[in-house]
Scaffold this active site. Structure first.
Site, PDB file in Angstrom:
ATOM      1  N   GLU A   1      49.292  59.193  29.224  1.00  0.00           N
ATOM      2  CA  GLU A   1      49.640  60.096  29.825  1.00  0.00           C
ATOM      3  C   GLU A   1      48.686  60.649  30.886  1.00  0.00           C
ATOM      4  O   GLU A   1      48.101  62.014  30.823  1.00  0.00           O
ATOM      5  CB  GLU A   1      50.316  61.229  29.651  1.00  0.00           C
ATOM      6  CG  GLU A   1      52.162  60.513  29.226  1.00  0.00           C
ATOM      7  CD  GLU A   1      52.974  62.139  28.894  1.00  0.00           C
ATOM      8  OE1 GLU A   1      52.214  63.067  28.110  1.00  0.00           O
ATOM      9  OE2 GLU A   1      54.395  61.933  28.822  1.00  0.00           O
TER      10      GLU A   1
ATOM     11  N   GLU B   1      58.504  57.233  27.450  1.00  0.00           N
ATOM     12  CA  GLU B   1      58.921  58.279  26.691  1.00  0.00           C
ATOM     13  C   GLU B   1      60.913  58.864  27.276  1.00  0.00           C
ATOM     14  O   GLU B   1      60.116  60.062  28.069  1.00  0.00           O
ATOM     15  CB  GLU B   1      58.661  58.865  26.113  1.00  0.00           C
ATOM     16  CG  GLU B   1      57.067  58.698  25.274  1.00  0.00           C
ATOM     17  CD  GLU B   1      55.469  59.038  24.795  1.00  0.00           C
ATOM     18  OE1 GLU B   1      56.054  60.915  25.214  1.00  0.00           O
ATOM     19  OE2 GLU B   1      55.047  59.233  25.178  1.00  0.00           O
TER      20      GLU B   1
END
Ligand code: GLA
Ligand code: CA
Length: 768
Positions: free
Chosen positions: A170, A247
């Protein structure tokens, strides 16, 4: 491309690649159904049990991070043995026909101490983390090569089960730096990960910032999110790419001093179904969260907010490997998406639990009577510079005589400090509440000042990863006339290692009231099994059982028990040691059959509206007013002028759905250059209402960098109605030219603000 040869469930050399709108496993279309599990959060003895449970849930892959700081406790000292044997974990998954996705960092987030980065990086003055700092890159490369030695041969093209490897984590939530991400990609390749696709995961709002052409792009989001919306931009850019939610958050993690988090099974199942019906791959984060044993739990940023020891995550497989109702609901869905002719294996039995009757810890050792040798230091320094990674640190000095009261100013105590004068406690300071000053009584010459600072987890998010522990800068004393920095300290390290803990001078009787102390006891077992130590009598500290560090506890909750894996217990006598920082109400514990994860007994931080406080805008003129569009996703607003700002107020007037609630997931202010201003020093001064009873919809969620968390006004039956207000102190004077607003991520939900006004000032708003 290798031809697939699948013989009796044993996988030989194969291939995995990103094809046209689908992943291809051995040349055939394949939807990844991955279960995120973290090997350090599960006792090794139970790895196989958890892998079987994910398989029986209907998953075909396991997704795992590699935690750098777990494998390199000291610079250059690598450990991949026993509980840290990642290759053994992957082979075990392969034995059960499960594929593996590896996410080796270097940064992983994961509510793990420092996001997986080793604390000793902070010893280097001028260190730059997650950027092209030569030392950081060099250490990353060396570590990644070690990971390669463990895992590269387990890629599917070599006959193993690893099908994809992630590059960084991320990164868009941290910064924009393509050359850095590209350098990490090259390091991962050089470590030997060349036979399978590499990918990068991000949020839909920022994945373009660092997107590298040759990597697979995946998107992270939580249950309830508007899935079409999440993939819209990616589909525009790469219409033929296979889609994956890397995710999909099944639940959420808990913070000390905040409500236990849950997410409904219904929205989880609905989201999974929606993705499966479109052949979208996913990884369910977490499918089994487990436990952040010992000192491994991290903390959130910007408002320092340490995470609990339990990483239950409200996941389908509970903290102790127990099968939850959510599990069955997910399984009922996934069983409909199996390859032809396959059926799900039986759900493995849960590990038996035991009850341990209450017993007392009868021996004690006062922490102050059991200090190791002191180090001398003229100046205050954080614990890293005394070569200490975790635990507590004591700063001791002598004070000058004074007839008047003075103020002690500590800049800054990370994270929980107790101040003692001549051995008596005079104050407790919590970083969660931003506390840093203490009133001192008149002093006699040479009074002894002790500042005992307990470190909680290092922050694992955003710029918070620079989180030195102990006292980070200085300690001053202020009287009417002057402010003077205190010098000449004796420093005592109090590490968390069992070797340090066990050799204390334990005594049968000692008065420990209000003093930090170690407590030792034994308990006998006829049979072993999982149990949950009841910590409700204890204040704050850490527990060791049979030499294993179990974890942190804190009376404020919401977690009130500590998971004790049965595999670390034994028949006959077992030893428990507890370091309690303040002193227990009764030095007793017991083993419960069920955990207590939702008993909040005190808030970690202050709420954002004091009793009776009302924001008064009567004398104020809005600088801007308009209406937000309906729907999900970021909205950007420009004022068309520059406004001097220190305090920002959003007044929400109506909602799109006609409901009474206001919600904001994230808010950014734009500076003179149109770019986002730093939110590092932001404070919420006021929020008219927050839902804190039923869930954690605290106002600081608007700048916690998490798009799935949001400020939500109270929704009890006596909830307030519009208008709703939120006031932020930027912590510095800035010129503001606009702002960006992210509504909550779910489609058609209450709290979508419509009409609003903006007030901006350089002086505080009136609150009475
Ligand atoms: C992000 C990170 C994960 C984890 C989750 C929240 O998506 O990539 O490591 O921190 O948030 O649990
Ligand atoms: Ca948020």
């Amino acid at each position: 491309m290798f031809l697939s040869i699948l013989l009796g469930g044993c996988i030989t050399k194969g291939s995995f690649e990103a094809g046209d709108n689908t992943f291809l496993l051995n040349g055939e279309p394949f939807v990844i159904k991955a279960a995120e599990l973290h090997y350090p959060r599960i006792p090794k003895e139970y790895w196989e049990h958890r892998i079987q449970a994910t398989k029986a849930l209907g998953m075909n892959t396991i997704c795992l991070y590699v935690f750098w700081n777990y494998h390199e406790p000291e610079e250059g000292l690598y450990d991949f043995s026993g509980q840290k044997d990642i290759a053994a974990f992957c082979r075990l998954a392969q034995k059960h026909g499960m594929y593996v996705i590896v996410r080796p960092g270097p940064y992983v987030c994961a509510e793990w101490e420092m996001g997986g980065l080793p604390w000793w990086l902070l010893k280097k003055h001028g260190i730059g983390l997650r950027e092209q700092n030569p030392y950081f890159m060099e250490r990353t490369r060396l570590f990644m090569n070690e990971v390669g030695k463990q895992l590269a041969s387990l890629q599917i093209n070599h006959g193993g089960n690893i099908i994809m490897v992630q590059v960084e984590n991320e990164y868009g939530a941290f910064g924009t730096d393509k050359p850095y991400v590209a350098a990490i990609r090259d390091i991962v390749k050089d470590a030997g990960f060349t036979g399978i696709p590499l990918f990068q995961c991000d949020w839909n709002s920022n994945f373009e910032n660092n997107a590298l052409e040759d990597l697979v792009w995946t998107i992270n989001f939580g249950t309830g999110a508007n899935i079409d919306d999440q993939f819209r931009r990616l589909k525009e850019l790469r219409p033929n790419a296979p889609l994956m939610c890397s995710e999909f958050w099944s639940g959420w993690f808990d913070h000390w001093g905040a409500n236990h988090e849950t997410r409904s099974a219904e929205s989880l199942v609905a989201g999974l179904k929606e993705m499966l019906d479109q052949n979208i791959s996913f990884s369910l984060y977490m499918t089994h969260g487990g436990t952040s044993f010992g000192h491994w739990g991290g903390a959130n940023f910007p408002n320092f907010s340490p995470t609990c020891t339990s990483y239950d995550y409200d996941a389908p497989i509970g903290e102790s490997g127990n099968i939850t109702p959510k599990y069955h609901e997910v399984r009922n869905l996934l069983k409909n998406y199996l390859p032809e002719g396959q059926i799900l294996p039986e759900v493995p039995d849960s590990i038996p639990t035991i009850h341990i009757p209450a017993f007392a810890l009868t021996e004690t050792a006062l922490l102050f009577d059991n200090l190791s040798e002191a180090k001398q230091s003229e100046n205050i320094q954080s614990m890293e510079f005394f070569d200490q990674g975790w635990g507590s640190i004591l700063y001791r000095t002598a004070l000058d005589v004074s007839d008047e009261e003075q103020t002690l100013i500590i800049t800054e105590a990370h994270d929980w400090a107790q101040v003692f004068l001549d051995g008596e406690k005079i104050a407790t300071l919590s970083r969660l509440k931003g506390e840093g000053t203490v009133k001192l009584p008149p002093l006699k010459e040479g009074a002894q000042l002790d500042i005992l600072v307990e470190a909680m987890g290092r922050m694992n998010f955003g710029k918070g990863i620079y989180d030195w522990k102990g006292i980070t800068e200085k300690v001053e004393i202020q009287n009417g006339k002057e402010t003077k920095e205190l010098k000449n300290w004796q420093i005592y390290s109090i590490p968390v290692d069992y070797a340090f803990v066990k050799n204390k001078q334990f005594k049968k009787e000692a008065n420990t009231t209000n003093h930090p102390a170690y407590y030792k006891g034994t308990f006998m077992l006829d049979e072993v099994g999982d149990t949950f130590f009841d910590m409700t009598n204890w204040s704050k500290g850490m527990v060791w059982v049979n030499g294993c560090t179990i974890g942190r506890y804190w009376e404020i909750g919401p977690q009130q028990t500590l998971y004790m894996p049965g595999c670390w217990l034994k028949k006959g006598e077992n030893e428990i040691i507890i370091l309690d920082m303040a002193s227990p109400s009764k030095p007793e514990t017991q083993g419960l059959r069920k955990p207590i994860l939702d008993m909040l007994r005190g808030h970690g931080a202050y709420a954002h509206r004091k009793l009776g406080e009302i924001l008064n805008l009567r004398e104020e003129t809005p600088v801007f007013q308009s209406a937000f569009k309906s729907g999900n996703g970021w909205q950007h607003v420009e004022f068309g002028k520059e406004i001097e700002a220190r305090f920002f107020c959003l007044e929400a007037l109506t909602s799109h759905g006609g409901d009474d609630y206001a919600a904001i997931a994230e808010l950014e202010l734009l500076g003179e250059d149109g770019k986002k201003v730093s939110r590092q020093h932001w404070k919420v001064i006021y929020a008219d209402s927050e839902e804190l009873d039923d869930a954690n919809h605290v106002a600081t969620n608007i700048f916690d960098l998490q798009e799935s968390t949001f400020w939500y006004t109270n929704y009890s039956s006596s909830h307030p109605t519009y208008p709703h207000h939120i006031v932020i102190d930027l912590g510095e004077d800035r010129k503001i030219t606009g702002f960006s607003y992210l509504p909550r991520a779910e489609a058609n939900k209450p709290g979508m603000i419509k009409d609003y006004k903006i007030f901006i000032k350089t002086t505080p708003f009136i609150l009475k």
